[in-house]
Motif scaffolding. Sequence first.
Motif, PDB file in Angstrom:
ATOM      1  N   ALA A  20      33.454 -39.504  55.658  1.00 49.57           N
ATOM      2  CA  ALA A  20      32.931 -40.845  55.912  1.00 49.57           C
ATOM      3  C   ALA A  20      31.580 -40.711  56.595  1.00 49.57           C
ATOM      4  CB  ALA A  20      33.900 -41.628  56.792  1.00 49.57           C
ATOM      5  N   ILE A  21      30.570 -41.414  56.063  1.00 50.03           N
ATOM      6  CA  ILE A  21      29.211 -41.288  56.573  1.00 50.03           C
ATOM      7  C   ILE A  21      28.646 -42.657  56.928  1.00 50.03           C
ATOM      8  CG2 ILE A  21      26.849 -40.574  56.030  1.00 50.03           C
ATOM      9  CD1 ILE A  21      28.059 -38.526  54.097  1.00 50.03           C
ATOM     10  N   GLN A  22      28.061 -42.742  58.107  1.00 52.46           N
ATOM     11  CA  GLN A  22      27.303 -43.915  58.541  1.00 52.46           C
ATOM     12  C   GLN A  22      25.833 -43.537  58.480  1.00 52.46           C
ATOM     13  OE1 GLN A  22      28.473 -46.972  59.331  1.00 52.46           O
ATOM     14  NE2 GLN A  22      26.455 -47.755  59.772  1.00 52.46           N
ATOM     15  N   VAL A  23      25.012 -44.383  57.850  1.00 53.42           N
ATOM     16  CA  VAL A  23      23.581 -44.126  57.723  1.00 53.42           C
ATOM     17  C   VAL A  23      22.828 -45.077  58.641  1.00 53.42           C
ATOM     18  CG1 VAL A  23      21.604 -44.127  56.145  1.00 53.42           C
ATOM     19  CG2 VAL A  23      23.861 -43.391  55.320  1.00 53.42           C
ATOM     20  N   LYS A  24      21.868 -44.537  59.382  1.00 52.26           N
ATOM     21  CA  LYS A  24      20.975 -45.336  60.214  1.00 52.26           C
ATOM     22  C   LYS A  24      19.552 -44.980  59.808  1.00 52.26           C
ATOM     23  CE  LYS A  24      23.986 -47.410  62.750  1.00 52.26           C
ATOM     24  NZ  LYS A  24      24.204 -48.830  62.553  1.00 52.26           N
ATOM     25  N   ALA A  25      18.747 -45.987  59.500  1.00 51.48           N
ATOM     26  CA  ALA A  25      17.402 -45.732  59.011  1.00 51.48           C
ATOM     27  C   ALA A  25      16.351 -46.416  59.883  1.00 51.48           C
ATOM     28  CB  ALA A  25      17.266 -46.210  57.568  1.00 51.48           C
ATOM     29  N   ILE A  26      15.229 -45.736  60.024  1.00 50.65           N
ATOM     30  CA  ILE A  26      14.021 -46.334  60.589  1.00 50.65           C
ATOM     31  C   ILE A  26      12.965 -46.239  59.494  1.00 50.65           C
ATOM     32  CG2 ILE A  26      14.507 -45.987  63.034  1.00 50.65           C
ATOM     33  CD1 ILE A  26      12.925 -43.405  62.973  1.00 50.65           C
ATOM     34  N   GLN A  27      11.989 -47.134  59.537  1.00 56.84           N
ATOM     35  CA  GLN A  27      11.108 -47.205  58.380  1.00 56.84           C
ATOM     36  C   GLN A  27       9.792 -46.460  58.480  1.00 56.84           C
ATOM     37  OE1 GLN A  27       9.021 -51.071  57.683  1.00 56.84           O
ATOM     38  NE2 GLN A  27      10.726 -51.850  58.902  1.00 56.84           N
ATOM     39  N   ALA A  28       9.289 -46.225  59.671  1.00 52.57           N
ATOM     40  CA  ALA A  28       7.932 -45.709  59.758  1.00 52.57           C
ATOM     41  C   ALA A  28       7.842 -44.427  60.574  1.00 52.57           C
ATOM     42  CB  ALA A  28       7.023 -46.769  60.374  1.00 52.57           C
ATOM     43  N   THR A  29       6.832 -43.630  60.245  1.00 57.57           N
ATOM     44  CA  THR A  29       6.575 -42.397  60.979  1.00 57.57           C
ATOM     45  C   THR A  29       6.397 -42.688  62.457  1.00 57.57           C
ATOM     46  OG1 THR A  29       5.512 -41.522  59.012  1.00 57.57           O
ATOM     47  CG2 THR A  29       5.053 -40.384  61.085  1.00 57.57           C
ATOM     48  N   LYS A  30       5.783 -43.814  62.762  1.00 56.53           N
ATOM     49  CA  LYS A  30       5.535 -44.181  64.155  1.00 56.53           C
ATOM     50  C   LYS A  30       6.736 -44.868  64.821  1.00 56.53           C
ATOM     51  CE  LYS A  30       3.497 -48.572  62.901  1.00 56.53           C
ATOM     52  NZ  LYS A  30       2.429 -49.496  63.038  1.00 56.53           N
ATOM     53  N   SER A  31       7.852 -45.021  64.101  1.00 62.98           N
ATOM     54  CA  SER A  31       9.042 -45.636  64.698  1.00 62.98           C
ATOM     55  C   SER A  31       9.490 -44.828  65.911  1.00 62.98           C
ATOM     56  CB  SER A  31      10.180 -45.726  63.686  1.00 62.98           C
ATOM     57  OG  SER A  31       9.838 -46.590  62.625  1.00 62.98           O
ATOM     58  N   ILE A  32      10.008 -45.524  66.875  1.00 65.43           N
ATOM     59  CA  ILE A  32      10.360 -44.883  68.133  1.00 65.43           C
ATOM     60  C   ILE A  32      11.754 -44.269  68.106  1.00 65.43           C
ATOM     61  CG2 ILE A  32      10.736 -45.284  70.601  1.00 65.43           C
ATOM     62  CD1 ILE A  32       8.653 -47.577  70.328  1.00 65.43           C
ATOM     63  N   CYS A  33      12.756 -45.038  67.627  1.00 66.24           N
ATOM     64  CA  CYS A  33      14.128 -44.552  67.780  1.00 66.24           C
ATOM     65  C   CYS A  33      15.087 -45.250  66.825  1.00 66.24           C
ATOM     66  CB  CYS A  33      14.593 -44.759  69.215  1.00 66.24           C
ATOM     67  SG  CYS A  33      14.667 -46.495  69.705  1.00 66.24           S
ATOM     68  N   TRP A  34      16.277 -44.647  66.719  1.00 63.29           N
ATOM     69  CA  TRP A  34      17.398 -45.271  66.037  1.00 63.29           C
ATOM     70  C   TRP A  34      18.249 -45.934  67.114  1.00 63.29           C
ATOM     71  CZ3 TRP A  34      15.799 -40.338  64.717  1.00 63.29           C
ATOM     72  CH2 TRP A  34      15.405 -40.152  63.392  1.00 63.29           C
ATOM     73  N   ASN A  35      18.745 -47.136  66.832  1.00 65.34           N
ATOM     74  CA  ASN A  35      19.642 -47.836  67.746  1.00 65.34           C
ATOM     75  C   ASN A  35      21.047 -47.811  67.168  1.00 65.34           C
ATOM     76  OD1 ASN A  35      17.835 -48.999  69.848  1.00 65.34           O
ATOM     77  ND2 ASN A  35      16.844 -49.832  68.029  1.00 65.34           N
ATOM     78  N   ILE A  36      22.028 -47.833  68.051  1.00 64.71           N
ATOM     79  CA  ILE A  36      23.414 -47.784  67.596  1.00 64.71           C
ATOM     80  C   ILE A  36      24.305 -48.535  68.565  1.00 64.71           C
ATOM     81  CG2 ILE A  36      24.080 -45.641  68.775  1.00 64.71           C
ATOM     82  CD1 ILE A  36      25.344 -44.841  65.983  1.00 64.71           C
ATOM     83  N   ASP A  37      25.370 -49.103  68.050  1.00 66.39           N
ATOM     84  CA  ASP A  37      26.409 -49.723  68.865  1.00 66.39           C
ATOM     85  C   ASP A  37      27.431 -48.630  69.160  1.00 66.39           C
ATOM     86  OD1 ASP A  37      28.668 -51.029  69.862  1.00 66.39           O
ATOM     87  OD2 ASP A  37      28.488 -52.713  68.483  1.00 66.39           O
ATOM     88  N   LYS A  38      27.486 -48.182  70.396  1.00 65.09           N
ATOM     89  CA  LYS A  38      28.365 -47.068  70.764  1.00 65.09           C
ATOM     90  C   LYS A  38      29.844 -47.353  70.524  1.00 65.09           C
ATOM     91  CE  LYS A  38      27.629 -45.323  74.756  1.00 65.09           C
ATOM     92  NZ  LYS A  38      27.261 -45.018  76.140  1.00 65.09           N
ATOM     93  N   THR A  39      30.229 -48.619  70.510  1.00 66.06           N
ATOM     94  CA  THR A  39      31.640 -48.950  70.272  1.00 66.06           C
ATOM     95  C   THR A  39      32.039 -48.697  68.819  1.00 66.06           C
ATOM     96  OG1 THR A  39      31.220 -51.290  69.769  1.00 66.06           O
ATOM     97  CG2 THR A  39      31.588 -50.700  72.095  1.00 66.06           C
TER      98      THR A  39
END
Length: 144
Positions: free
Chosen positions: A51-70
């Motif tokens: 099972a895989i969850q994908v998190k994406a950011i769009q730009a080279t200058k993006s700062i971080c990925w956000n996630i709901d820890k729950t």
Amino acid sequence: MSVKLEKNQTGIAGEFYVAGELSRFGYNVTITFGNTKSVDLLIQKDNVVFAIQVKAIQATKSICWNIDKTKVFPNHYYVLVNLHVDHPERKPEFFVLTGNEVISLFKDTPKAGGKRAYLDYKHLLGLSVYKDRWEIFGRPSEII
């Protein structure tokens, strides 16, 4: 050419890029659909399903990925993608982590009461062990 994606476009693009990459390596990939899912992709190899969850950011200058820890599960895998839409000549970058690694690497967001967390792109880039770590799923025997 500068492109600004909507949030849902970023997520969908990330999921399809990861699905394509895993398909290219010979995995059977199923994309799940729905707005409240905690699994974006199911991949299968030798009767083992991941099972895989994908998190994406769009730009080279993006700062971080956000996630709901729950919604982080130790038995799931997480693929973090930087799409680099601000540099279309660059291919997306993929970082593959286990649920436990996500739990240990993500930092709490101060104002979210410990529920939300983030992982800095530059920090993860410096930890080269996670980049393109597709072997965590094993390799189908027909790939040389």
